[in-house]
Design an enzyme around this catalytic site. Structure first.
Site, PDB file in Angstrom:
ATOM      1  N   HIS A 171       0.838  -1.193   0.000  1.00 19.93           N
ATOM      2  CA  HIS A 171       0.000   0.000   0.000  1.00 19.93           C
ATOM      3  C   HIS A 171       0.883   1.259   0.000  1.00 19.93           C
ATOM      4  O   HIS A 171       2.097   1.169   0.145  1.00 19.93           O
ATOM      5  CB  HIS A 171      -0.930   0.025   1.220  1.00 19.93           C
ATOM      6  CG  HIS A 171      -2.084  -0.929   1.115  1.00 19.93           C
ATOM      7  ND1 HIS A 171      -1.986  -2.247   1.499  1.00 19.93           N
ATOM      8  CD2 HIS A 171      -3.351  -0.762   0.659  1.00 19.93           C
ATOM      9  CE1 HIS A 171      -3.143  -2.846   1.290  1.00 19.93           C
ATOM     10  NE2 HIS A 171      -3.991  -1.969   0.794  1.00 19.93           N
ATOM     11  N   LYS A 185      -0.388   4.612   4.670  1.00 23.68           N
ATOM     12  CA  LYS A 185      -1.207   3.611   5.365  1.00 23.68           C
ATOM     13  C   LYS A 185      -0.442   3.102   6.577  1.00 23.68           C
ATOM     14  O   LYS A 185       0.683   2.621   6.466  1.00 23.68           O
ATOM     15  CB  LYS A 185      -1.549   2.451   4.423  1.00 23.68           C
ATOM     16  CG  LYS A 185      -2.510   1.440   5.045  1.00 23.68           C
ATOM     17  CD  LYS A 185      -2.977   0.420   4.018  1.00 23.68           C
ATOM     18  CE  LYS A 185      -3.933  -0.590   4.612  1.00 23.68           C
ATOM     19  NZ  LYS A 185      -5.170   0.025   5.132  1.00 23.68           N
TER      20      LYS A 185
END
Length: 240
Positions: A151, A155
């Site tokens: 990600h 995140k």
């Protein structure tokens, strides 16, 4: 002559967030859905935006009639929207992550009276991946199972909620998953589930290139959930 069915009336809870904004935009492109209320965490600066009335979370009890609520908010606001749906007998679609065990238990109790779908990921492709992972784990007993997720750098949680759900599916099939996480650049989301045996390897992969897929999936689920009886539904239960 048959009457034209009325569009499904949708309430969006968490409208000021990134997912809420995507839901508002994409719902406006559909003829079968109409947004009747948007709920913001604080008092909105504009009461009506593009014809949609906006309310604060404190005004939730005064929202107009709706057929289904879609919730992408924070755990602190989750209890209120669940209680509203139960009191009005309306379905709930929720992608709010980080809810605690007590809130999960409240979901289970609510499912006795309303249809609801809570998921860590509303991508229709990930729903299929969940099913494939469970089937692969059942068919490949004794193989190593590794889940690698990537990600964007902002995140914070790791493994991702989607990776953990994939791990649960693998576990239901009899595998014991291991996890690895990568945070780099602006990656929207990539998940690889790898099954490794002697001399061979199977990889099941999903790559998200646009966050709109999550909002589209939630709208799809909402449109299917309205006609269902009370119960807890997975995204893959509502694909047809």
């Amino acid at each position: 002559m048959t009457d034209t069915p009325h569009p499904c009336r949708v309430l969006i809870h968490g409208a000021s967030g990134r997912m809420g904004q995507a839901l508002l935009r994409l719902a406006g492109e559909r003829d079968d859905l109409t947004v009747v209320a948007a709920i913001d965490r604080s008092t909105p600066s504009q009461r009506v935006v593009d014809g949609i009335p906006h309310f604060s979370a404190d005004e939730l009890g005064g929202v107009p009639a709706f057929d289904v609520a879609i919730d992408f908010s924070l755990p602190a606001g989750f209890d209120r929207i669940l209680a509203l749906c139960v009191s009005r007998g309306r379905p709930l679609v929720s992608g709010t992550t980080g809810i605690d065990e007590g809130q999960r238990e409240a979901l289970a109790r609510a499912a006795a009276t309303i249809p609801l779908a809570w998921a860590t990921n509303f991508s229709l492709g990930v729903a299929i991946l969940n099913e494939l992972v469970e089937r692969a784990a059942q068919a490949l007993p004794g193989w190593d199972c590794d889940i690698v997720e990537s990600h964007h750098v902002h995140k914070l949680d790791a493994p991702s909620g989607t990776a953990l759900t994939l791990g649960e599916c693998a576990g239901q099939g009899g595998a014991t998953p291991r996890y690895a996480s990568l945070r780099a650049g602006d990656i929207v989301g990539e998940h690889t589930v790898q099954f490794t045996g002697l001399g061979e390897r199977v990889e099941l992969v999903h790559r998200a290139t646009n966050r709109d897929i999550f909002a589209r999936g939630a709208l799809h689920v909402a449109s299917r959930l309205v006609a269902r009886p009370p119960g807890q539904y997975r995204v893959r239960d509502l694909l047809d």
